[in-house]
Design a protein around this motif. Structure first.
Motif, PDB file in Angstrom:
ATOM      1  N   UNK A  45       0.835  -1.199   0.000  1.00 28.03           N
ATOM      2  CA  UNK A  45       0.000   0.000   0.000  1.00 28.03           C
ATOM      3  C   UNK A  45       0.868   1.247   0.000  1.00 28.03           C
ATOM      4  N   UNK A  46       1.970   1.201   0.742  1.00 31.97           N
ATOM      5  CA  UNK A  46       2.869   2.351   0.777  1.00 31.97           C
ATOM      6  C   UNK A  46       3.473   2.623  -0.597  1.00 31.97           C
ATOM      7  N   UNK A  47       3.746   1.564  -1.358  1.00 36.34           N
ATOM      8  CA  UNK A  47       4.268   1.750  -2.716  1.00 36.34           C
ATOM      9  C   UNK A  47       3.222   2.415  -3.591  1.00 36.34           C
ATOM     10  N   UNK A  48       1.963   1.950  -3.499  1.00 38.77           N
ATOM     11  CA  UNK A  48       0.882   2.545  -4.294  1.00 38.77           C
ATOM     12  C   UNK A  48       0.699   4.014  -3.912  1.00 38.77           C
ATOM     13  N   UNK A  49       0.718   4.296  -2.607  1.00 42.16           N
ATOM     14  CA  UNK A  49       0.568   5.684  -2.152  1.00 42.16           C
ATOM     15  C   UNK A  49       1.692   6.559  -2.687  1.00 42.16           C
ATOM     16  N   UNK A  50       2.909   6.028  -2.656  1.00 39.08           N
ATOM     17  CA  UNK A  50       4.055   6.802  -3.152  1.00 39.08           C
ATOM     18  C   UNK A  50       3.925   7.052  -4.650  1.00 39.08           C
ATOM     19  N   UNK A  51       3.606   5.995  -5.397  1.00 34.95           N
ATOM     20  CA  UNK A  51       3.510   6.115  -6.857  1.00 34.95           C
ATOM     21  C   UNK A  51       2.434   7.121  -7.242  1.00 34.95           C
ATOM     22  N   UNK A  52       1.251   6.993  -6.656  1.00 38.90           N
ATOM     23  CA  UNK A  52       0.152   7.890  -7.005  1.00 38.90           C
ATOM     24  C   UNK A  52       0.367   9.296  -6.452  1.00 38.90           C
ATOM     25  N   UNK A  53       1.052   9.381  -5.337  1.00 43.45           N
ATOM     26  CA  UNK A  53       1.246  10.678  -4.709  1.00 43.45           C
ATOM     27  C   UNK A  53       2.358  11.510  -5.308  1.00 43.45           C
ATOM     28  N   UNK A  54       3.250  10.877  -6.067  1.00 44.81           N
ATOM     29  CA  UNK A  54       4.407  11.608  -6.612  1.00 44.81           C
ATOM     30  C   UNK A  54       4.408  11.670  -8.138  1.00 44.81           C
ATOM     31  N   UNK A  55       3.338  11.256  -8.781  1.00 40.87           N
ATOM     32  CA  UNK A  55       3.317  11.142 -10.245  1.00 40.87           C
ATOM     33  C   UNK A  55       2.987  12.440 -10.955  1.00 40.87           C
ATOM     34  N   UNK A  56       2.603  13.465 -10.225  1.00 40.26           N
ATOM     35  CA  UNK A  56       2.217  14.712 -10.873  1.00 40.26           C
ATOM     36  C   UNK A  56       0.911  14.555 -11.626  1.00 40.26           C
ATOM     37  N   UNK A  57       0.887  14.979 -12.882  1.00 40.43           N
ATOM     38  CA  UNK A  57      -0.344  14.945 -13.680  1.00 40.43           C
ATOM     39  C   UNK A  57      -0.482  13.684 -14.519  1.00 40.43           C
ATOM     40  N   UNK A  58       0.402  12.730 -14.337  1.00 40.75           N
ATOM     41  CA  UNK A  58       0.349  11.507 -15.148  1.00 40.75           C
ATOM     42  C   UNK A  58      -0.911  10.708 -14.829  1.00 40.75           C
ATOM     43  N   UNK A  59      -1.669  10.270 -15.853  1.00 40.60           N
ATOM     44  CA  UNK A  59      -2.878   9.476 -15.587  1.00 40.60           C
ATOM     45  C   UNK A  59      -2.514   8.067 -15.142  1.00 40.60           C
ATOM     46  N   UNK A  60      -3.431   7.419 -14.436  1.00 40.38           N
ATOM     47  CA  UNK A  60      -3.175   6.069 -13.935  1.00 40.38           C
ATOM     48  C   UNK A  60      -4.429   5.214 -14.024  1.00 40.38           C
ATOM     49  N   UNK A  61      -4.213   3.926 -14.249  1.00 40.02           N
ATOM     50  CA  UNK A  61      -5.255   2.922 -14.073  1.00 40.02           C
ATOM     51  C   UNK A  61      -4.846   2.088 -12.866  1.00 40.02           C
ATOM     52  N   UNK A  62      -5.786   1.888 -11.943  1.00 33.54           N
ATOM     53  CA  UNK A  62      -5.513   1.130 -10.717  1.00 33.54           C
ATOM     54  C   UNK A  62      -6.476  -0.051 -10.660  1.00 33.54           C
ATOM     55  N   UNK A  63      -5.941  -1.232 -10.427  1.00 36.76           N
ATOM     56  CA  UNK A  63      -6.743  -2.456 -10.482  1.00 36.76           C
ATOM     57  C   UNK A  63      -6.287  -3.423  -9.403  1.00 36.76           C
ATOM     58  N   UNK A  64      -7.071  -4.464  -9.227  1.00 38.29           N
ATOM     59  CA  UNK A  64      -6.676  -5.630  -8.436  1.00 38.29           C
ATOM     60  C   UNK A  64      -6.143  -5.252  -7.057  1.00 38.29           C
ATOM     61  N   UNK A  65      -4.932  -5.720  -6.730  1.00 42.77           N
ATOM     62  CA  UNK A  65      -4.370  -5.460  -5.405  1.00 42.77           C
ATOM     63  C   UNK A  65      -4.107  -3.979  -5.166  1.00 42.77           C
ATOM     64  N   UNK A  66      -3.949  -3.213  -6.246  1.00 44.97           N
ATOM     65  CA  UNK A  66      -3.803  -1.773  -6.093  1.00 44.97           C
ATOM     66  C   UNK A  66      -5.008  -1.137  -5.447  1.00 44.97           C
ATOM     67  N   UNK A  67      -6.164  -1.795  -5.592  1.00 41.00           N
ATOM     68  CA  UNK A  67      -7.393  -1.355  -4.925  1.00 41.00           C
ATOM     69  C   UNK A  67      -7.561  -2.051  -3.575  1.00 41.00           C
TER      70      UNK A  67
END
Length: 266
Positions: free
Chosen positions: A82-104
């Motif tokens: 979860x900390x990895x997902x939070x870091x990735x989504x929190x530091x990506x700026x304006x880059x779009x993302x699709x989140x699925x499976x364990x990411x949810x």
């Protein structure tokens, strides 16, 4: 595109997502995952660049480099993930993302926290169980009225929502609900969701909006799966290699002539 996927022992999910992204047209793909999966991934997808997620410098660089992010297949559900997902989504700026499976699923009971990391350019792709785990609504309520559940989730999360099922629904705040009936028993095979995530990521990286990327990937994945000779014995790994042919066949149909009318009992 950077695909964040694959804890130890779950390299298959990363491979499926990576192959779908590459067949979807991604020029350069980085896969951020557990180091033990490096050899498996590079044998299965030699065109992908593997990045170990335990190297903070490389992890940050992979996120900042990406045109879009695909997060979740085979990720695992620990607090560390979860900390990895939070870091990735929190530091990506304006880059779009699709989140699925364990990411949810790492946000079980924390829908508000997930919503704080998402925006209108993003899309999540839960099946009913994953949506229920987020905690805003029960599984029974979702199954009773999937279209309403998809719309409510889009409003709550502030992003597009692709609620998988038969049919599947793509909802975004203030826009008409999209419905896809492509596929069949074939899309229920394990790993098809990982393929869908990789393909959505490819289309986000190409500049498509979240709902458009989700809708296009959903349609093409369903059509590619349905090209199986029969549902029995169909594998999700069969789908990626069919995508270019299916996309070409759809393109040959050209732009629809005249209006398309949908009638529902709602």
């Amino acid at each position: 595109l950077t695909l964040v996927a694959g804890q130890a022992g779950m390299a298959g999910a990363a491979v499926l997502g990576a192959r779908a992204a590459l067949r979807g047209g991604v020029g350069i793909l980085k896969v951020l995952g557990d180091s033990v999966n490096r050899e498996i991934l590079q044998r299965a997808c030699p065109g992908a660049i593997f990045v170990p997620w335990d190297d903070e410098t490389e992890r940050v660089e992979a996120v900042q480099w990406a045109g879009a992010l695909a997060v979740g297949p085979g990720l695992g559900r620990s607090d560390e993930r979860r900390e990895i997902v939070e870091e990735v989504l929190g530091t990506r700026g304006s880059r779009p993302a699709v989140v699925d499976a364990d990411g949810l699923s790492v946000f079980e009971g924390r829908m508000g926290e997930l919503a704080g990391l998402l925006g209108p350019a993003d899309i999540v792709t839960p099946h009913p169980g994953e949506l229920a785990r987020l905690g805003a609504v029960s599984l029974e309520e979702i199954l009773e009225d999937p279209p309403a559940a998809a719309v409510a989730a889009a409003d709550a999360l502030g992003c597009a929502v692709l609620l998988k099922g038969s049919p599947s629904y793509v909802a975004e705040a203030g826009q008409p609900l999209r419905v896809s009936t492509t596929g069949g028993p074939e899309v229920a095979s394990g790993g098809t969701g990982d393929v869908l995530t990789g393909l959505i990521g490819a289309y986000l990286a190409a500049g498509m909006s979240a709902a458009a990327a989700g809708s296009a990937a959903l349609f093409l994945t369903g059509v590619a799966a349905a090209r199986s000779a029969e549902p029995a014995g169909h594998l999700a790994s069969d789908i990626p290699d069919r995508l270019p042919t299916v996309r070409a066949r759809v393109s040959e149909l050209g732009t629809p002539r005249g209006p398309v009318i949908f009638v529902s009992e709602a």
